[in-house]
Design a protein around this motif. Structure first.
Motif, PDB file in Angstrom:
ATOM      1  N   SER A 165      53.971  84.980  64.570  1.00  0.00           N
ATOM      2  CA  SER A 165      55.036  85.585  63.988  1.00  0.00           C
ATOM      3  C   SER A 165      56.324  85.789  65.037  1.00  0.00           C
ATOM      4  N   SER A 166      56.108  85.747  66.217  1.00  0.00           N
ATOM      5  CA  SER A 166      57.208  85.693  67.073  1.00  0.00           C
ATOM      6  C   SER A 166      57.517  84.214  67.490  1.00  0.00           C
ATOM      7  N   GLU A 167      56.844  83.308  67.079  1.00  0.00           N
ATOM      8  CA  GLU A 167      57.121  81.896  67.100  1.00  0.00           C
ATOM      9  C   GLU A 167      58.132  81.543  65.956  1.00  0.00           C
ATOM     10  N   ALA A 168      57.489  82.034  64.699  1.00  0.00           N
ATOM     11  CA  ALA A 168      58.301  81.856  63.470  1.00  0.00           C
ATOM     12  C   ALA A 168      59.645  82.429  63.623  1.00  0.00           C
ATOM     13  N   ALA A 169      59.616  83.672  64.246  1.00  0.00           N
ATOM     14  CA  ALA A 169      60.867  84.217  64.504  1.00  0.00           C
ATOM     15  C   ALA A 169      61.808  83.464  65.225  1.00  0.00           C
ATOM     16  N   MET A 170      61.356  83.044  66.306  1.00  0.00           N
ATOM     17  CA  MET A 170      62.284  82.251  67.300  1.00  0.00           C
ATOM     18  C   MET A 170      62.512  80.965  66.722  1.00  0.00           C
ATOM     19  N   THR A 171      61.790  80.206  65.753  1.00  0.00           N
ATOM     20  CA  THR A 171      62.187  79.201  65.035  1.00  0.00           C
ATOM     21  C   THR A 171      63.203  79.346  64.023  1.00  0.00           C
ATOM     22  N   ALA A 172      63.163  80.720  63.410  1.00  0.00           N
ATOM     23  CA  ALA A 172      64.358  80.894  62.311  1.00  0.00           C
ATOM     24  C   ALA A 172      65.630  81.227  63.391  1.00  0.00           C
ATOM     25  N   VAL A 173      65.576  81.692  64.407  1.00  0.00           N
ATOM     26  CA  VAL A 173      66.702  82.145  65.269  1.00  0.00           C
ATOM     27  C   VAL A 173      67.524  80.860  65.549  1.00  0.00           C
ATOM     28  N   ALA A 174      66.406  79.970  66.072  1.00  0.00           N
ATOM     29  CA  ALA A 174      67.115  78.548  66.373  1.00  0.00           C
ATOM     30  C   ALA A 174      67.907  77.865  65.080  1.00  0.00           C
ATOM     31  N   LYS A 175      67.100  78.057  64.043  1.00  0.00           N
ATOM     32  CA  LYS A 175      67.660  77.514  62.891  1.00  0.00           C
ATOM     33  C   LYS A 175      69.197  78.004  62.476  1.00  0.00           C
ATOM     34  N   LYS A 226      71.132  79.501  64.250  1.00  0.00           N
ATOM     35  CA  LYS A 226      72.079  79.314  65.468  1.00  0.00           C
ATOM     36  C   LYS A 226      72.652  78.066  65.168  1.00  0.00           C
ATOM     37  N   GLY A 227      71.817  76.990  64.725  1.00  0.00           N
ATOM     38  CA  GLY A 227      72.320  75.609  64.259  1.00  0.00           C
ATOM     39  C   GLY A 227      73.122  75.633  63.106  1.00  0.00           C
ATOM     40  N   GLU A 228      72.916  76.582  62.199  1.00  0.00           N
ATOM     41  CA  GLU A 228      73.651  76.652  60.903  1.00  0.00           C
ATOM     42  C   GLU A 228      75.063  77.338  61.425  1.00  0.00           C
ATOM     43  N   LEU A 229      75.055  78.295  62.075  1.00  0.00           N
ATOM     44  CA  LEU A 229      76.150  79.020  62.420  1.00  0.00           C
ATOM     45  C   LEU A 229      77.110  78.042  63.385  1.00  0.00           C
ATOM     46  N   GLU A 230      76.683  77.101  64.380  1.00  0.00           N
ATOM     47  CA  GLU A 230      77.380  76.079  64.899  1.00  0.00           C
ATOM     48  C   GLU A 230      77.965  75.310  63.891  1.00  0.00           C
ATOM     49  N   THR A 231      77.097  74.541  62.911  1.00  0.00           N
ATOM     50  CA  THR A 231      77.722  73.848  62.050  1.00  0.00           C
ATOM     51  C   THR A 231      78.991  74.400  61.133  1.00  0.00           C
ATOM     52  N   THR A 232      78.741  75.702  61.026  1.00  0.00           N
ATOM     53  CA  THR A 232      79.789  76.316  59.959  1.00  0.00           C
ATOM     54  C   THR A 232      80.866  76.613  60.649  1.00  0.00           C
ATOM     55  N   LYS A 233      80.747  76.706  62.224  1.00  0.00           N
ATOM     56  CA  LYS A 233      81.932  77.115  62.896  1.00  0.00           C
ATOM     57  C   LYS A 233      82.936  75.832  63.383  1.00  0.00           C
ATOM     58  N   SER A 234      82.032  74.706  63.182  1.00  0.00           N
ATOM     59  CA  SER A 234      82.676  73.408  63.468  1.00  0.00           C
ATOM     60  C   SER A 234      83.404  72.770  62.140  1.00  0.00           C
ATOM     61  N   ARG A 235      82.714  73.287  60.955  1.00  0.00           N
ATOM     62  CA  ARG A 235      83.433  72.967  59.637  1.00  0.00           C
ATOM     63  C   ARG A 235      84.752  73.758  59.436  1.00  0.00           C
ATOM     64  N   ALA A 236      84.805  74.958  60.071  1.00  0.00           N
ATOM     65  CA  ALA A 236      85.614  75.897  59.685  1.00  0.00           C
ATOM     66  C   ALA A 236      86.609  75.515  60.711  1.00  0.00           C
TER      67      ALA A 236
END
Length: 183
Positions: free
Chosen positions: A86-96, A98-108
């Motif tokens: 479960s901690s690995e899944a949480a870390m994967t979700a957090v990384a995902k 974070k990537g979406e956040l960076e993509t959204t920031k660059s689009r903005a």
């Protein structure tokens, strides 16, 4: 104190392993119900005083602590919802995310830069054509020597240029056709 008395009742019920434990008797025992219910480890701190004046309080505190130490709550359980990873899944979700956040920031940032460029282009076009910043698109004044005799038809003062005359005629025609169709 009613809350401490209720906590004593809960401890007594847990010692005797009764089926009903009165957690609802006070706010304190309601708050501690998850901790005392057997799914966690509990630590009790007893404050004692070396002064002779507080000897009766110290004795009752030590007796209460002794009763609490005899309670067997069982083994603590892990509060995990998933399997072992479960901690690995949480870390994967957090990384995902974070990537979406960076993509959204660059689009903005790109959208903001594009909007700024469009604002500059619009300002340049207005300067070239010498268009006032806020020119009305429809006539708003009434009865200024209009060709249409109706008092309900809006009209404008005589325009200065051919473009303004055309706009004025189109607006008057549209206004009169709207008024005629509704009434």
């Amino acid at each position: 104190n009613k809350s401490l008395s209720a906590l004593g009742d809960v401890i007594a019920a847990l010692l005797e392993k009764r089926t009903h434990v009165p957690f609802r008797n006070s706010q304190l025992t309601r708050l501690l119900s998850d901790s005392l219910g057997g799914n966690s480890k509990v630590v009790l701190l007893a404050h004692v005083s070396p002064e002779a004046a507080s000897l009766p309080e110290t004795q009752s505190t030590l007796l209460f602590a002794q009763r609490c130490s005899q309670v067997e709550l069982g083994k603590a359980k892990v509060n995990a919802t998933g399997g072992g990873g479960s901690s690995e899944a949480a870390m994967t979700a957090v990384a995902k995310y974070k990537g979406e956040l960076e993509t959204t920031k660059s689009r903005a940032a790109r959208a903001e830069a594009e909007a700024a460029a469009l604002r500059e282009e619009l300002a340049e076009l207005k300067r070239r054509q010498r268009i006032p910043s806020r020119e009305p698109l429809s006539p708003v004044s009434r009865n200024h020597g209009s060709e249409i005799a109706s008092s309900a038809t809006p009209s404008m003062p005589p325009p200065q240029s051919a473009t303004k005359k055309a706009i004025s005629r189109a607006a008057l025609t549209a206004a009169s056709s709207i008024l005629n169709s509704k009434y």
